[in-house]
Design an enzyme around this catalytic site. Sequence first.
Site, PDB file in Angstrom:
ATOM      1  N   ARG A 166      30.393   6.033 -24.463  1.00 23.53           N
ATOM      2  CA  ARG A 166      31.576   6.009 -23.449  1.00 23.53           C
ATOM      3  C   ARG A 166      32.515   7.324 -23.532  1.00 23.53           C
ATOM      4  O   ARG A 166      32.639   7.645 -24.772  1.00 23.53           O
ATOM      5  CB  ARG A 166      32.063   4.652 -23.417  1.00 23.53           C
ATOM      6  CG  ARG A 166      31.327   3.406 -23.058  1.00 23.53           C
ATOM      7  CD  ARG A 166      31.111   3.661 -21.595  1.00 23.53           C
ATOM      8  NE  ARG A 166      30.444   2.233 -21.158  1.00 23.53           N
ATOM      9  CZ  ARG A 166      29.189   2.174 -20.848  1.00 23.53           C
ATOM     10  NH1 ARG A 166      28.308   3.400 -21.273  1.00 23.53           N
ATOM     11  NH2 ARG A 166      28.422   1.019 -20.346  1.00 23.53           N
ATOM     12  N   TYR A 201      18.631   6.345 -17.896  1.00 27.03           N
ATOM     13  CA  TYR A 201      18.223   6.043 -16.631  1.00 27.03           C
ATOM     14  C   TYR A 201      16.645   6.378 -16.575  1.00 27.03           C
ATOM     15  O   TYR A 201      16.223   7.066 -15.572  1.00 27.03           O
ATOM     16  CB  TYR A 201      18.823   6.823 -15.745  1.00 27.03           C
ATOM     17  CG  TYR A 201      20.225   6.147 -14.901  1.00 27.03           C
ATOM     18  CD1 TYR A 201      20.531   5.091 -15.462  1.00 27.03           C
ATOM     19  CD2 TYR A 201      20.470   6.823 -13.633  1.00 27.03           C
ATOM     20  CE1 TYR A 201      21.936   4.731 -14.826  1.00 27.03           C
ATOM     21  CE2 TYR A 201      21.645   6.004 -12.854  1.00 27.03           C
ATOM     22  CZ  TYR A 201      22.074   5.087 -13.531  1.00 27.03           C
ATOM     23  OH  TYR A 201      23.318   4.511 -12.815  1.00 27.03           O
ATOM     24  N   HIS A 237      25.683  10.751 -16.832  1.00 25.68           N
ATOM     25  CA  HIS A 237      25.719   9.317 -17.330  1.00 25.68           C
ATOM     26  C   HIS A 237      24.316   8.537 -16.938  1.00 25.68           C
ATOM     27  O   HIS A 237      24.070   7.693 -16.135  1.00 25.68           O
ATOM     28  CB  HIS A 237      26.769   8.445 -16.633  1.00 25.68           C
ATOM     29  CG  HIS A 237      26.978   7.137 -17.617  1.00 25.68           C
ATOM     30  ND1 HIS A 237      28.029   6.519 -17.452  1.00 25.68           N
ATOM     31  CD2 HIS A 237      26.159   6.309 -18.136  1.00 25.68           C
ATOM     32  CE1 HIS A 237      27.980   5.446 -18.270  1.00 25.68           C
ATOM     33  NE2 HIS A 237      26.949   5.487 -18.655  1.00 25.68           N
ATOM     34  N   GLU A 249      35.375  10.025 -16.135  1.00 28.74           N
ATOM     35  CA  GLU A 249      34.456   9.616 -15.076  1.00 28.74           C
ATOM     36  C   GLU A 249      34.699   8.950 -14.241  1.00 28.74           C
ATOM     37  O   GLU A 249      35.781   7.995 -14.282  1.00 28.74           O
ATOM     38  CB  GLU A 249      33.256   9.078 -15.962  1.00 28.74           C
ATOM     39  CG  GLU A 249      32.002   8.966 -15.701  1.00 28.74           C
ATOM     40  CD  GLU A 249      30.994   8.314 -16.685  1.00 28.74           C
ATOM     41  OE1 GLU A 249      31.053   8.810 -18.034  1.00 28.74           O
ATOM     42  OE2 GLU A 249      30.457   7.377 -16.427  1.00 28.74           O
ATOM     43  N   SER A 288      27.827  -0.522 -14.626  1.00 27.66           N
ATOM     44  CA  SER A 288      29.173  -0.570 -15.341  1.00 27.66           C
ATOM     45  C   SER A 288      30.232   0.181 -14.627  1.00 27.66           C
ATOM     46  O   SER A 288      31.466   0.093 -15.071  1.00 27.66           O
ATOM     47  CB  SER A 288      28.855   0.624 -16.375  1.00 27.66           C
ATOM     48  OG  SER A 288      28.792   1.935 -15.803  1.00 27.66           O
TER      49      SER A 288
HETATM   50  N1  LIG Z   1      24.821   6.755 -21.416  1.00 28.66           N
HETATM   51  C1  LIG Z   1      24.107   5.708 -20.962  1.00 28.66           C
HETATM   52  O1  LIG Z   1      23.227   5.686 -20.213  1.00 28.66           O
HETATM   53  C2  LIG Z   1      24.155   4.366 -21.759  1.00 28.66           C
HETATM   54  C3  LIG Z   1      25.240   4.145 -22.545  1.00 28.66           C
HETATM   55  N2  LIG Z   1      25.368   3.202 -23.319  1.00 28.66           N
HETATM   56  C4  LIG Z   1      26.527   3.002 -24.311  1.00 28.66           C
HETATM   57  O2  LIG Z   1      26.046   2.846 -25.751  1.00 28.66           O
HETATM   58  C5  LIG Z   1      26.750   1.920 -26.190  1.00 28.66           C
HETATM   59  C6  LIG Z   1      25.710   1.368 -27.581  1.00 28.66           C
HETATM   60  O3  LIG Z   1      24.743   0.758 -27.077  1.00 28.66           O
HETATM   61  P1  LIG Z   1      23.914  -0.181 -28.315  1.00 28.66           P
HETATM   62  O4  LIG Z   1      23.583   0.492 -29.509  1.00 28.66           O
HETATM   63  O5  LIG Z   1      22.962  -0.952 -27.511  1.00 28.66           O
HETATM   64  O6  LIG Z   1      25.035  -1.286 -28.474  1.00 28.66           O
HETATM   65  P2  LIG Z   1      25.033  -2.400 -29.917  1.00 28.66           P
HETATM   66  O7  LIG Z   1      25.896  -3.157 -29.422  1.00 28.66           O
HETATM   67  O8  LIG Z   1      23.498  -2.781 -30.102  1.00 28.66           O
HETATM   68  O9  LIG Z   1      25.222  -1.421 -31.230  1.00 28.66           O
HETATM   69  C7  LIG Z   1      26.643  -0.945 -31.256  1.00 28.66           C
HETATM   70  C8  LIG Z   1      27.063  -0.589 -32.487  1.00 28.66           C
HETATM   71  O10 LIG Z   1      28.088   0.015 -32.691  1.00 28.66           O
HETATM   72  C9  LIG Z   1      28.831  -0.426 -33.853  1.00 28.66           C
HETATM   73  N3  LIG Z   1      30.329  -0.004 -34.011  1.00 28.66           N
HETATM   74  C10 LIG Z   1      31.267  -0.822 -33.289  1.00 28.66           C
HETATM   75  N4  LIG Z   1      32.371   0.012 -33.742  1.00 28.66           N
HETATM   76  C11 LIG Z   1      32.061   1.077 -34.567  1.00 28.66           C
HETATM   77  C12 LIG Z   1      32.840   1.969 -34.983  1.00 28.66           C
HETATM   78  N5  LIG Z   1      34.113   1.869 -34.937  1.00 28.66           N
HETATM   79  N6  LIG Z   1      32.142   2.852 -35.770  1.00 28.66           N
HETATM   80  C13 LIG Z   1      30.633   2.823 -36.015  1.00 28.66           C
HETATM   81  N7  LIG Z   1      30.102   1.639 -35.531  1.00 28.66           N
HETATM   82  C14 LIG Z   1      30.546   0.703 -34.531  1.00 28.66           C
HETATM   83  C15 LIG Z   1      28.659  -2.160 -33.952  1.00 28.66           C
HETATM   84  O11 LIG Z   1      28.770  -2.610 -35.145  1.00 28.66           O
HETATM   85  C16 LIG Z   1      27.022  -2.056 -33.297  1.00 28.66           C
HETATM   86  O12 LIG Z   1      26.193  -2.166 -34.458  1.00 28.66           O
HETATM   87  C17 LIG Z   1      27.077   0.829 -25.293  1.00 28.66           C
HETATM   88  O13 LIG Z   1      27.948   0.111 -25.722  1.00 28.66           O
HETATM   89  C18 LIG Z   1      27.183   1.563 -24.123  1.00 28.66           C
HETATM   90  O14 LIG Z   1      28.595   1.697 -23.775  1.00 28.66           O
HETATM   91  C19 LIG Z   1      24.188   2.329 -23.437  1.00 28.66           C
HETATM   92  C20 LIG Z   1      23.289   2.497 -22.525  1.00 28.66           C
HETATM   93  C21 LIG Z   1      23.192   3.586 -21.804  1.00 28.66           C
HETATM   94  O1  LIG Z   2      23.719   0.354 -20.000  1.00 27.53           O
HETATM   95  C1  LIG Z   2      24.846   1.130 -20.062  1.00 27.53           C
HETATM   96  O2  LIG Z   2      25.919   0.605 -20.812  1.00 27.53           O
HETATM   97  C2  LIG Z   2      25.220   2.022 -19.283  1.00 27.53           C
HETATM   98  O3  LIG Z   2      25.896   2.925 -19.644  1.00 27.53           O
HETATM   99  C3  LIG Z   2      24.102   2.252 -18.118  1.00 27.53           C
HETATM  100  O4  LIG Z   2      23.022   2.747 -18.352  1.00 27.53           O
HETATM  101  C4  LIG Z   2      24.851   3.400 -17.210  1.00 27.53           C
HETATM  102  O5  LIG Z   2      24.665   2.660 -16.145  1.00 27.53           O
HETATM  103  P1  LIG Z   2      25.663   2.369 -14.935  1.00 27.53           P
HETATM  104  O6  LIG Z   2      25.581   0.762 -14.588  1.00 27.53           O
HETATM  105  O7  LIG Z   2      26.785   3.036 -14.746  1.00 27.53           O
HETATM  106  O8  LIG Z   2      24.529   2.763 -13.770  1.00 27.53           O
END
Ligand SMILES: NC(=O)C1=CN([C@@H]2O[C@H](COP(=O)(O)OP(=O)(O)OC[C@H]3O[C@@H](n4cnc5c(N)ncnc54)[C@H](O)[C@@H]3O)[C@@H](O)[C@H]2O)C=CC1
Ligand SMILES: O=C(O)C(=O)[C@H](O)COP(=O)(O)O
Length: 388
Positions: free
Chosen positions: A244, A293, A289, A272, A76
């Site tokens: 995010r 992980y 973040h 960040e 990312s």
């Molecule tokens: N902190 C971390 O390590 C990680 C963070 N993330 C973040 O988590 C986010 C979500 O991941 P997933 O659930 O897999 O994505 P996803 O795409 O499966 O689900 C996101 C959902 O949010 C909804 N959405 C969009 N705008 C909205 C709003 N204004 N209000 C309410 N709902 C809304 C969409 O309709 C969708 O159903 C990712 O986009 C990424 O930025 C993802 C993986 C790891």
């Molecule tokens: O999958 C995402 O979206 C994430 O936020 C990641 O898990 C964070 O990983 P990095 O890509 O920043 O290592």
Amino acid sequence: MTNNDIADAMDNKINQMAKGITIVADSNIASLNDFFNHATLGQLSGQTVKIIPVAGRDIDAKLLSEVQPDILLIRSVTQVNEALLAENHSVQFVGSATIGTDHVDQDYLATRDITFANAAGCSKHSVAQYVLTAILTLRPNYWQQPVTLGIIGLGNIGSTLAQYANDLGWQVLGYDPLLPSSTINNASLEQVLSQSNAVSLHVPLTSEKVDSDAKGSDYPTRHLINAETLAMMPADNILINSARGPVVNENDLKNDIAHTGRQVVLDVFEHEPTVADSLLAKLTIATPHIAGYTLEGKLRGTQIIYDALCEKLAIIPAQSMSNLLPLNLFLWSELKANPDRLSKFYDIMQDDALLRSKISGENPDKQVNGADFDGLRRDYHLRREWQS
Ligand SMILES: NC(=O)C1=CN([C@@H]2O[C@H](COP(=O)(O)OP(=O)(O)OC[C@H]3O[C@@H](n4cnc5c(N)ncnc54)[C@H](O)[C@@H]3O)[C@@H](O)[C@H]2O)C=CC1
Ligand SMILES: O=C(O)C(=O)[C@H](O)COP(=O)(O)O
């Protein structure tokens, strides 16, 4: 460029492909060399494979212009857009081993006919488990008592979190205006914020639509949590952001905490990789973040982009994360029966302490600097995903 230049460039490309595949990759991609090597790509496609690992933030336009790789693999922290690729004429595939895609200008890639793949859902269990751990570490009594969990965004992570919550007997109030209503997509934003014991954010980072700009969202999430929406939340309602950073307006959040004393858990930050102490000191739990992980979450991310690259190269995948995973003894059923083992399953306070230890007392601005934040992520300890 004249027609001759274009023909030369195409000849060069054909010669290069005959020589082999060059891959520039973020060195933080899990098991990079296990998935991307001669045996797993080259033998099958009849080409040699050269892989150049680089720290994600160091993948820049100059490097891609000098190396002219065929494949770009990122996480990312690499912004992929015209500025990165304008002087590159070779990339045909960009894979991001992440769920989030806000760092990639997919419309630009489409204009260049570059294939893009991300790792949708790869760490959905890991992030959901992070959120549960945060809530249950702060409120161990929630193992036994009725709880209302608010979930904003009910895609892969939000809906997985809802399953765990239901399994614990909690009520879920969910808001996702882009999905049809359902047993979990059952409330307005205001109801979720005002009627829950804890609210967790699982939305992508999106911006407002400007004129006919197709990139914006009708339901933008940038600063979705601001002074107005925070005011809807009772003071004892926990807020958790592992989506995010810019989904939450950090200035408004600091004011809110100063007035309410709210318990707030942040895994992601508006500025960040730097985190100001003026914010950190107000947070109940802060982590760098790493919600996704776990070993499984990261390996699944690599597997998904490897599979997508194999499809692009028209070869059958020859590597599987199941070959790389050690035995996993972390069972959700065991934790549910023995809540006192939570910190053995995941000690979130250790991650919190490590981040806070990076505040430099000598720095007048007192902040976690970017290199330290990235270092904690690069050297993250082994964490396992709990199995169902
Ligand atoms: N902190 C971390 O390590 C990680 C963070 N993330 C973040 O988590 C986010 C979500 O991941 P997933 O659930 O897999 O994505 P996803 O795409 O499966 O689900 C996101 C959902 O949010 C909804 N959405 C969009 N705008 C909205 C709003 N204004 N209000 C309410 N709902 C809304 C969409 O309709 C969708 O159903 C990712 O986009 C990424 O930025 C993802 C993986 C790891
Ligand atoms: O999958 C995402 O979206 C994430 O936020 C990641 O898990 C964070 O990983 P990095 O890509 O920043 O290592």
